[in-house]
Design an enzyme around this catalytic site. Structure first.
Site, short mmCIF file in Angstrom:
data_model
loop_
_atom_site.label_atom_id
_atom_site.label_comp_id
_atom_site.label_asym_id
_atom_site.label_seq_id
_atom_site.Cartn_x
_atom_site.Cartn_y
_atom_site.Cartn_z
N SER A 159 0.81 -1.23 0.00
CA SER A 159 0.00 0.00 0.00
C SER A 159 0.84 1.28 0.00
O SER A 159 0.84 2.05 0.97
CB SER A 159 -0.96 -0.04 1.18
OG SER A 159 -1.75 -1.20 1.05
N ARG A 174 7.53 6.32 -4.21
CA ARG A 174 8.14 6.88 -3.00
C ARG A 174 7.47 6.26 -1.79
O ARG A 174 6.32 5.85 -1.85
CB ARG A 174 8.02 8.41 -2.95
CG ARG A 174 6.66 8.97 -2.61
CD ARG A 174 6.55 10.40 -2.96
NE ARG A 174 6.61 10.57 -4.41
CZ ARG A 174 5.56 10.39 -5.22
NH1 ARG A 174 4.39 10.02 -4.73
NH2 ARG A 174 5.67 10.55 -6.52
N ASP A 212 -4.08 -1.29 -1.40
CA ASP A 212 -5.20 -1.60 -0.50
C ASP A 212 -6.52 -0.99 -1.00
O ASP A 212 -7.60 -1.56 -0.81
CB ASP A 212 -4.91 -1.19 0.95
CG ASP A 212 -4.39 0.23 1.12
OD1 ASP A 212 -4.27 0.96 0.11
OD2 ASP A 212 -4.10 0.63 2.28
#
Ligand code: BGC
Length: 492
Positions: A159, A174, A212
């Site tokens: 996630s 990132r 997610d």
């Protein structure tokens, strides 16, 4: 007895009237900084819609709008047993999910592991070794009696923002949510996990990498076909929805059919990274500056659970050190000075305090921070928590309204999950109220009536959603419909 009985949240206007003037003035200035009125909500939503478009364009924008190669909604008839790994912001979870022959039903066996705090800023090898250990433990206990032929397919819920050229690939754009592990950004995380598994001889292959929110979208649509958006309001915050390939200019070079669906992981936490529209307080500016990735996740830093307690802590420290009111006067605020010492559950507990004299809040400050609070200080504390929680809920509604406006989704259901959505007091009601203001809905005729867009508790996206996506991928693959699906090395 006066003033110790249970009371109704959240309005405390009456109790405010008796406060000393200087404290009232501080409350007023906090109210000005944190309150977002209807006009501002509408302006944020409008800008949000254009930023969603920009993220889909070739030039791109702050919001990544990542294509996920999840290209179908489930029809409820998916079957099979799948392994899912959920690497969230706080916990690690391994599940075995069986999609049964009964429509939209499933069985789940799962184990949770705490994600050690030091791993989040540690070494990349340590992270993958820890995850592989957890998977190995699970597989050895769960699967010992089941002889496995070949490798077990795994849906990996990762996630964080990731570029996917294939569904079984995830190049980390990132780290978010306070993670800061060297050597992973810019890399495909799938081979890293698979190598750690291979070193242990664990027979697992990652068949899909999933966000997610995408998992939440798919899992929710499995049981409720009206679900059109999957949202997470937890340690981080984000949403996914189904786009048409024809509306994704950055994929035009692939010549996919214009009406082919494609789930987009918006990564809307990055909304307004250029600070054009969100009303930022000085506390938001400090949070950003002190974070491992300054300038990133501007929207998320106002909403997500990771930051809510920290915003509150910064206010308290400021009111002690820099203001005329000097709250907690003469007391040592050492414990309060520790960054990230208060999480969103601390604010939840303050907002949930049912007592007129805020006894539970007072006990909380004593136990956790070794501070005694005067009655006026308790009123200020409660109001600060309400303001932070309300702003988070109202801003989150701008994202939902923006996707619904862009895709013309009214009426629809939105599936939401995460600790803030599930546990933070009044988050749902405050969000629903903001949606009504943004989209100009008339007041509900009765409390049982549905709004045109209802944000509802989602199914388990990172477990069941991951399994469903693995099943859908398998179905597409076996039909030979493999556009963008699996990494070429996995075509065997
Ligand atoms: C991540 C998203 C994720 C969200 C909720 C954000 O920090 O970038 O990928 O969906 O948190 O977990």
């Amino acid at each position: 007895m006066v003033g110790v009985g249970p009371r109704k949240p959240p309005s405390r206007k009456g109790s405010m009237a008796d406060l000393p003037k200087d404290l009232l003035a501080e409350i007023k200035s906090l109210e000005e900084a944190f309150t977002i009125d209807t006009a501002k909500l509408k302006a944020i939503t409008k800008h949000f819609v254009s930023e969603l478009e920009k993220g889909l364009s070739v030039e791109g924008g702050s919001i990544p709008m990542n294509p996920t190669w999840v290209m179908d909604f489930p029809d409820g008839h998916e079957t099979g047993t799948y392994l899912a790994l959920d690497m969230g912001g706080t916990n690690l979870r391994v599940c075995e999910i069986t999609l049964t022959n009964n429509k939209s039903e499933f069985d789940i066996v799962q184990s949770k592991y705490r994600m050690p705090e030091e791993l989040k800023t540690g070494d990349s090898d340590e992270l993958w070794e820890y995850i592989a250990d957890c998977l190995q433990q699970f597989v050895e206990t769960q699967q010992s009696e089941k002889p496995t032929q070949g490798k077990i397919p795994l849906g990996f819920t990762f996630s964080y923002p990731a570029t996917q050229n294939y569904i079984d690939e995830g190049i980390l754009q990132r780290w978010t949510k306070g993670f800061d592990i060297d050597g992973v950004e810019g890399q495909n995380v799938v081979p890293m996990l698979e190598a750690a598994l291979q070193r242990r001889g664990v027979p697992i292959v990652v068949s899909a990498l999933i966000n997610d929110t995408t998992g939440t979208l798919i899992a929710s649509a499995y049981t409720d076909p009206k679900m059109k958006i999957g949202c997470i309001f937890g340690t981080g915050c984000n949403a996914a929805y189904m786009e048409n390939c024809g509306s994704i200019p950055k994929l035009a070079h692939m010549n996919l059919p214009a009406d082919m669906p494609m789930a987009i992981n918006c990564e809307w936490g990055a909304f307004d990274n250029e600070h054009k529209i969100l009303p930022r307080t000085k506390y938001d500016i400090i949070i950003d500056k002190e974070s491992p990735r300054p300038g990133q996740q501007a929207f998320e830093k106002c909403i997500a659970g990771l930051y809510l307690g920290e915003i509150f802590r910064l206010i308290m420290v400021d009111l002690h050190d820099n203001k005329d009111v000097h709250i907690f006067e003469g007391q040592d605020i050492k414990a309060l000075r520790k960054p990230y010492t208060l999480d969103a559950s601390f604010l939840s507990a303050i907002e949930d305090d049912p007592f007129e004299n805020l006894q539970e809040t007072s006990d909380l400050f004593k136990d956790k921070l070794h501070l005694s609070c005067t009655r006026p200080e308790l009123e200020l504390i409660r109001r600060a928590a309400e303001l932070i929680g309300t702003r988070a809920a109202r801003l989150s509604a701008c994202g939902v309204a923006a996707i619904c406006t862009k895709k013309n989704l009214q009426p629809c259901h939105v599936g939401a999950d995460g600790s803030v959505f599930n546990k933070y007091p009044h988050f749902k009601a405050r969000g629903a109220q903001a949606l009504r203001e943004i989209l100009d809905w008339p007041a509900k005729s009765n409390s049982a009536a549905e709004d045109p867009i209802e944000v509802l508790a989602a199914e388990d996206g990172s477990g069941v959603g991951a399994a469903l996506i693995a099943a859908l991928t398998h179905k597409r693959f076996s039909k030979g419909n493999i556009a963008g699906i699996l990494h070429p090395e996995n075509f065997k």
